[in-house]
Each structure stands twice: as structure tokens, then as C-alpha cells.
Design a protein around this motif. Structure first.
Motif, PDB file in Angstrom:
ATOM      1  N   PRO A 213       0.821  -1.218   0.000  1.00 14.90           N
ATOM      2  CA  PRO A 213       0.000   0.000   0.000  1.00 14.90           C
ATOM      3  C   PRO A 213       0.851   1.264   0.000  1.00 14.90           C
ATOM      4  N   GLY A 214       0.301   2.291  -0.640  1.00 16.54           N
ATOM      5  CA  GLY A 214       0.940   3.601  -0.657  1.00 16.54           C
ATOM      6  C   GLY A 214       0.100   4.602   0.103  1.00 16.54           C
ATOM      7  N   THR A 215       0.043   5.834  -0.416  1.00 13.82           N
ATOM      8  CA  THR A 215      -0.724   6.884   0.264  1.00 13.82           C
ATOM      9  C   THR A 215      -1.959   7.296  -0.525  1.00 13.82           C
ATOM     10  N   ASP A 216      -2.265   6.603  -1.621  1.00 16.63           N
ATOM     11  CA  ASP A 216      -3.394   6.955  -2.464  1.00 16.63           C
ATOM     12  C   ASP A 216      -4.696   6.378  -1.907  1.00 16.63           C
ATOM     13  N   LEU A 217      -5.803   6.741  -2.552  1.00 18.05           N
ATOM     14  CA  LEU A 217      -7.125   6.332  -2.061  1.00 18.05           C
ATOM     15  C   LEU A 217      -7.323   4.815  -2.145  1.00 18.05           C
ATOM     16  N   LEU A 218      -6.895   4.204  -3.245  1.00 18.79           N
ATOM     17  CA  LEU A 218      -7.043   2.752  -3.356  1.00 18.79           C
ATOM     18  C   LEU A 218      -6.235   2.031  -2.287  1.00 18.79           C
ATOM     19  N   SER A 219      -5.080   2.566  -1.941  1.00 20.51           N
ATOM     20  CA  SER A 219      -4.288   1.972  -0.863  1.00 20.51           C
ATOM     21  C   SER A 219      -5.026   2.070   0.464  1.00 20.51           C
ATOM     22  N   GLY A 220      -5.740   3.191   0.658  1.00 20.94           N
ATOM     23  CA  GLY A 220      -6.553   3.323   1.871  1.00 20.94           C
ATOM     24  C   GLY A 220      -7.640   2.273   1.931  1.00 20.94           C
ATOM     25  N   LEU A 221      -8.248   1.971   0.792  1.00 22.34           N
ATOM     26  CA  LEU A 221      -9.243   0.901   0.762  1.00 22.34           C
ATOM     27  C   LEU A 221      -8.584  -0.448   1.004  1.00 22.34           C
ATOM     28  N   ALA A 222      -7.375  -0.639   0.483  1.00 25.98           N
ATOM     29  CA  ALA A 222      -6.661  -1.898   0.705  1.00 25.98           C
ATOM     30  C   ALA A 222      -6.407  -2.134   2.190  1.00 25.98           C
ATOM     31  N   VAL A 223      -6.106  -1.073   2.903  1.00 21.86           N
ATOM     32  CA  VAL A 223      -5.910  -1.199   4.349  1.00 21.86           C
ATOM     33  C   VAL A 223      -7.187  -1.689   5.015  1.00 21.86           C
ATOM     34  N   ARG A 224      -8.315  -1.182   4.558  1.00 21.87           N
ATOM     35  CA  ARG A 224      -9.599  -1.619   5.122  1.00 21.87           C
ATOM     36  C   ARG A 224      -9.906  -3.064   4.733  1.00 21.87           C
ATOM     37  N   VAL A 225      -9.506  -3.470   3.541  1.00 22.33           N
ATOM     38  CA  VAL A 225      -9.688  -4.870   3.141  1.00 22.33           C
ATOM     39  C   VAL A 225      -8.863  -5.771   4.055  1.00 22.33           C
ATOM     40  N   ASN A 226      -7.628  -5.405   4.278  1.00 21.38           N
ATOM     41  CA  ASN A 226      -6.765  -6.199   5.161  1.00 21.38           C
ATOM     42  C   ASN A 226      -7.284  -6.243   6.590  1.00 21.38           C
ATOM     43  N   ALA A 227      -8.012  -5.184   6.981  1.00 16.61           N
ATOM     44  CA  ALA A 227      -8.572  -5.131   8.335  1.00 16.61           C
ATOM     45  C   ALA A 227      -9.912  -5.852   8.440  1.00 16.61           C
ATOM     46  N   GLY A 228     -10.422  -6.353   7.323  1.00 17.60           N
ATOM     47  CA  GLY A 228     -11.698  -7.069   7.332  1.00 17.60           C
ATOM     48  C   GLY A 228     -12.914  -6.179   7.310  1.00 17.60           C
ATOM     49  N   GLU A 229     -12.736  -4.878   7.059  1.00 15.93           N
ATOM     50  CA  GLU A 229     -13.867  -3.951   7.022  1.00 15.93           C
ATOM     51  C   GLU A 229     -14.555  -3.922   5.660  1.00 15.93           C
ATOM     52  N   LEU A 230     -13.891  -4.464   4.657  1.00  7.51           N
ATOM     53  CA  LEU A 230     -14.337  -4.330   3.284  1.00  7.51           C
ATOM     54  C   LEU A 230     -13.843  -5.541   2.510  1.00  7.51           C
ATOM     55  N   SER A 231     -14.669  -6.054   1.601  1.00  8.91           N
ATOM     56  CA  SER A 231     -14.198  -7.152   0.764  1.00  8.91           C
ATOM     57  C   SER A 231     -13.390  -6.591  -0.403  1.00  8.91           C
ATOM     58  N   ARG A 232     -12.540  -7.410  -0.961  1.00  9.68           N
ATOM     59  CA  ARG A 232     -11.739  -6.970  -2.107  1.00  9.68           C
ATOM     60  C   ARG A 232     -12.641  -6.598  -3.283  1.00  9.68           C
ATOM     61  N   GLN A 233     -13.725  -7.346  -3.484  1.00 12.47           N
ATOM     62  CA  GLN A 233     -14.650  -7.034  -4.573  1.00 12.47           C
ATOM     63  C   GLN A 233     -15.316  -5.685  -4.346  1.00 12.47           C
ATOM     64  N   GLU A 234     -15.745  -5.418  -3.109  1.00 11.59           N
ATOM     65  CA  GLU A 234     -16.349  -4.124  -2.802  1.00 11.59           C
ATOM     66  C   GLU A 234     -15.364  -2.988  -3.087  1.00 11.59           C
ATOM     67  N   ALA A 235     -14.107  -3.179  -2.690  1.00 14.01           N
ATOM     68  CA  ALA A 235     -13.093  -2.150  -2.896  1.00 14.01           C
ATOM     69  C   ALA A 235     -12.869  -1.892  -4.381  1.00 14.01           C
ATOM     70  N   ALA A 236     -12.798  -2.960  -5.180  1.00 18.47           N
ATOM     71  CA  ALA A 236     -12.589  -2.797  -6.619  1.00 18.47           C
ATOM     72  C   ALA A 236     -13.763  -2.068  -7.255  1.00 18.47           C
ATOM     73  N   ARG A 237     -14.981  -2.415  -6.846  1.00 19.14           N
ATOM     74  CA  ARG A 237     -16.155  -1.767  -7.428  1.00 19.14           C
ATOM     75  C   ARG A 237     -16.253  -0.304  -7.008  1.00 19.14           C
ATOM     76  N   MET A 238     -15.846   0.001  -5.808  1.00 19.75           N
ATOM     77  CA  MET A 238     -15.787   1.410  -5.405  1.00 19.75           C
ATOM     78  C   MET A 238     -14.764   2.157  -6.251  1.00 19.75           C
ATOM     79  N   GLY A 239     -13.661   1.486  -6.574  1.00 18.18           N
ATOM     80  CA  GLY A 239     -12.662   2.087  -7.441  1.00 18.18           C
ATOM     81  C   GLY A 239     -13.209   2.381  -8.826  1.00 18.18           C
ATOM     82  N   VAL A 240     -14.019   1.460  -9.368  1.00 13.66           N
ATOM     83  CA  VAL A 240     -14.644   1.678 -10.677  1.00 13.66           C
ATOM     84  C   VAL A 240     -15.521   2.922 -10.632  1.00 13.66           C
ATOM     85  N   LEU A 241     -16.373   3.016  -9.614  1.00 12.63           N
ATOM     86  CA  LEU A 241     -17.261   4.170  -9.481  1.00 12.63           C
ATOM     87  C   LEU A 241     -16.472   5.469  -9.434  1.00 12.63           C
ATOM     88  N   LEU A 242     -15.448   5.529  -8.584  1.00 10.54           N
ATOM     89  CA  LEU A 242     -14.696   6.762  -8.407  1.00 10.54           C
ATOM     90  C   LEU A 242     -13.902   7.116  -9.659  1.00 10.54           C
TER      91      LEU A 242
END
Length: 409
Positions: A213-242
Motif C-alpha cells: 500500500p501507498g498513500t493513495d485512495l485505493l491503498s486506503g481501501l486496501a488497508v480496510r480490506v486487510n482489516a476485514g472492514e471491506l471485501s476486495r470485490q467491494e473495494a474494486a467496485r468502489m474504485g470503478v465508481l470513483l
């Protein structure tokens, strides 16, 4: 004026069809049929291509009231929701903007921080550098040029790529697929395939962010995925929207706003002649009100019976808030069809209203302020290279604008 041949007319039940057609020669104005319905009543039933008959809401007050009413749902999976396109046949999860609280709030709050006014203002010097660099390149090259290709599309694409942590070298791929997704008459299988390609692309990027992970928004979502707050699929789809929302809407607003100003030279002179940030900010708000590029309406469905403006909206009835005509409501904006950069237009509904109003509006505003305060001063002789009647407009998409904008100087 004649009316274009885009979807219009009456359906078999005698109701007006939606979406309606703009008038030829009036590319900045909402369809005349929308104005007629606004004058008749704030709500009326309309027919959609799928045979459904939702309520069309045309007046400003009723739009804001319904958009902020908890009895109105944004959940696209609910029966009666007037979806402009068919739902995915595979039952794929939808974007959080098409969900209700608490799930909408849970997902949205994970991406709110980068779009705060403070964080966005910190990006202004970088955006200014992008804008100046693209203008330098444009002035050093041949002319005429397509302003969409060389400026309007690259500005927000470069900005959102930097914010998200997406390689700009991939812009052709994500721009092409974005165009398919938001094109109103794209076949469902084409739209689904384009979304699938973007989702796979963002999923691959997410994998890299999960590992490093870096300091960008997708990296912030990756941190949440690793923490179990978000699924990887949810994070990818949020990335598509943004990614889609972060470049398509602003790009169209840059091009269409420039065209509107070139067609209103007195207003352009006011903007070109000021260095007052407040005047520029006010001009951005008026252009957002006047143009309102989201021309497919804000879609909702009623969860309960709602009495409003002498009508009863029944539970399960679909709703379409036509924000383009809402922003031309004369009871709120006197002489609404006039572009007036001195107007106080801050109450417009171009970004929606209520809990679902556009997440990225601070970023869009800042980008437009930088563009509108820079382009016309640095290129004071900017003008159209073809007649207005030769500009190809996006009548066939969820986002209105110009496919091309040939300019010279």
C-alpha cells in the motif's frame, strides 16, 4: 426551433416519454417538453421504454423535498425503481450510490476523507500545474485542436488517477470502457462487459495495493480490506465508481462550459477579466446550474405513500427528479434561461441533494475553478473552429456534453 429525433413523443398510454428531446440549436437548454411540464405542475407521470410509468418531478422545491425524504429510496434493486438500464443478470453487487443507509453510509464514509474541502484545496497547486502543462502543450502544437481530447478529458483523468493511485498510462482503456458504461443506448451485454473489464482492472490494482500500500485512495481501501472492514470485490467496485465519476463528469463540464462561454462572449469577458477567486467560484456555480450535465434525472423509488404538491406518490412508485429543469425553476432562479455569471447560483441541484449528493463535488468545483480561471486568460483568442451546428453532442448518454470541441486561437 425544431426538435431533435432523440427519444420523445407519446407512449401508448398517452403519457409523455422520458427522456425527452432537446431543441435543435439550443444545446444548453433542457428539453422544451420538460419546461412545459414544469409550468403545468410539479409532478406528472411519464412513460419509460420498459413500459413503467414513474413520476417526473420538475420543480426545484419538490425535488429537494423528495431527495431528502427518508421515505424515498436510492436502492436500485427495489421493485419500482426506474432504472435507466437493466440490472446485471448475474446479480452483481451495485455501487454504494445506489444503496440506502446504513450500507450506503458504511461504504461512503470509507472514501470521504480525500474529498474534504481541506484535502482538495491542498491539491490545487498540483491541479494548476496539470492545467498549465496541458495548455503549454496545446499552444506548442498544431491547430485547430479537439479541446476534449487535448485538455478537457486529460485534466480530470490525470487528477483522479493521481488521487486513486491509477496509472495514467492506462487512460485509453478506462476512458473507452467508461464511455460504454454511461452510453444510454449501449446493449446490456456491452455495458456489462465494459464494467467487467474495469472491475477486473481495479481488482488487479487492488491486489498490488494489498501487497504494497501507498498513500493513495485505493491503498486506503486496501488497508480496510486487510482489516476485514471491506471485501476486495467491494473495494474494486468502489474504485470503478470513483474512476468513472472522477473524470467523465468534470471532462464534460469543462468542454460544455467552454462552449457556453464562447457562445456568450460578454460572460466570457467577465470571467477572463477577473482575478478574484470569489468571482471565479461564483461563475463555476452558475455554469453548473445553467448546464447541468447530469441530464438523465436522479432516480428513486417511494418506500411509503407520500403526499406532496397535491399528489399522492404510492409506495413502490418510481421517481425521476429532472435536476436540469429544476435548476431552471423561475421561482428560485429569476430569468433562469439566461447565463449570468454574477448570479448567486449556490442553491443549484447539479450535484443532487440530501445524503446521496455527489461525494466528489469539492474536487469538481476546484478543478473547474482552476480551468475557468486559467484557460481563457492564457488563450484569450480561443474560439470555435467550426460552426455550433457541427458540434456532436452527447444526447445518447447519462452524462451530457460534447464528443468533440474543435477550437483554434
Amino acid at each position: 426551433m425544431t426538435v431533435t429525433s432523440k427519444p420523445a413523443g407519446e407512449n401508448p398510454a398517452g403519457m409523455a416519454r422520458f427522456p425527452m428531446a432537446r431543441a435543435d440549436g439550443c444545446p444548453f437548454d433542457p428539453p422544451p417538453a420538460l419546461r412545459a411540464r414544469q409550468e403545468e405542475a410539479p409532478l406528472a407521470k411519464v412513460g419509460l421504454a420498459d413500459g413503467s410509468t414513474p413520476w417526473l418531478v420538475t420543480r426545484y422545491a419538490e425535488q429537494r423535498a423528495l431527495l431528502s425524504d427518508p421515505r424515498v429510496s436510492s436502492d436500485i434493486t427495489r421493485p419500482g425503481y426506474p432504472s435507466p438500464v437493466p440490472l446485471p443478470a448475474d446479480g452483481s453487487p451495485v455501487s454504494f450510490i445506489l444503496m440506502d443507509d446504513p450500507e450506503h453510509h458504511r461504504l461512503r464514509r470509507m472514501v470521504t476523507a480525500p474529498f474534504t474541502i481541506r484535502r482538495v484545496e491542498a491539491m490545487r497547486p498540483a491541479v494548476q500545474k496539470i492545467v498549465d502543462g496541458l495548455i503549454d502543450d496545446m499552444l506548442a502544437g498544431p491547430r485547430p485542436v479537439d479541446l476534449v481530447e487535448v485538455f478537457a478529458l486529460p485534466v480530470p483523468s490525470l487528477v483522479i488517477c493521481e488521487l486513486l493511485g491509477v496509472p495514467y498510462d492506462d487512460h485509453d482503456m478506462f476512458q473507452d470502457n467508461s464511455k460504454t458504461i454511461i452510453k444510454r443506448d449501449a446493449a446490456p451485454e456491452q455495458r456489462q462487459a465494459a464494467f467487467g473489464r474495469l472491475a477486473a482492472y481495479l481488482d488487479e490494482l487492488m491486489g498490488a495495493k494489498l501487497a504494497d500500500p501507498g498513500t493513495d485512495l485505493l491503498s486506503g481501501l486496501a488497508v480496510r480490506v486487510n482489516a476485514g472492514e471491506l471485501s476486495r470485490q467491494e473495494a474494486a467496485r468502489m474504485g470503478v465508481l470513483l474512476l468513472i465519476a472522477g473524470h467523465e463528469t468534470t471532462a464534460n463540464m469543462i468542454a460544455l462550459g467552454t462552449l457556453a462561454l464562447l457562445e456568450h462572449p460578454g460572460q466570457l469577458a467577465l470571467l477572463r477579466g477577473t482575478d478574484d477567486p470569489k468571482v471565479v467560484a461564483g461563475a463555476v456555480e452558475e455554469l453548473l446550474r445553467y448546464l447541468n450535465i447530469t441530464h438523465n434525472g436522479r432516480r428513486r423509488v417511494a418506500l411509503e405513500d407520500i403526499e406532496i404538491a397535491g399528489e399522492v406518490i404510492r409506495a413502490g412508485d418510481g421517481l425521476i427528479m429532472a435536476n436540469d429543469i429544476g435548476n431552471r425553476d423561475p421561482s428560485v432562479f429569476p430569468d433562469p434561461d439566461r447565463l449570468d455569471l454574477h448570479r448567486d447560483a449556490r442553491r443549484h441541484v447539479a450535484f443532487g441533494f440530501g445524503v446521496h449528493q455527489c461525494l466528489g463535488q469539492p474536487l469538481a468545483r476546484m478543478e473547474l475553478q482552476v480551468v475557468y480561471s486559467t484557460l481563457y486568460r492564457r488563450v484569450p483568442t480561443l474560439r470555435l473552429a467550426v460552426g455550433l451546428d457541427r458540434i456532436p453532442f452527447k444526447h445518447d448518454g447519462a452524462v451530457y456534453g460534447a464528443y468533440e470541441l474543435p477550437v483554434t486561437w
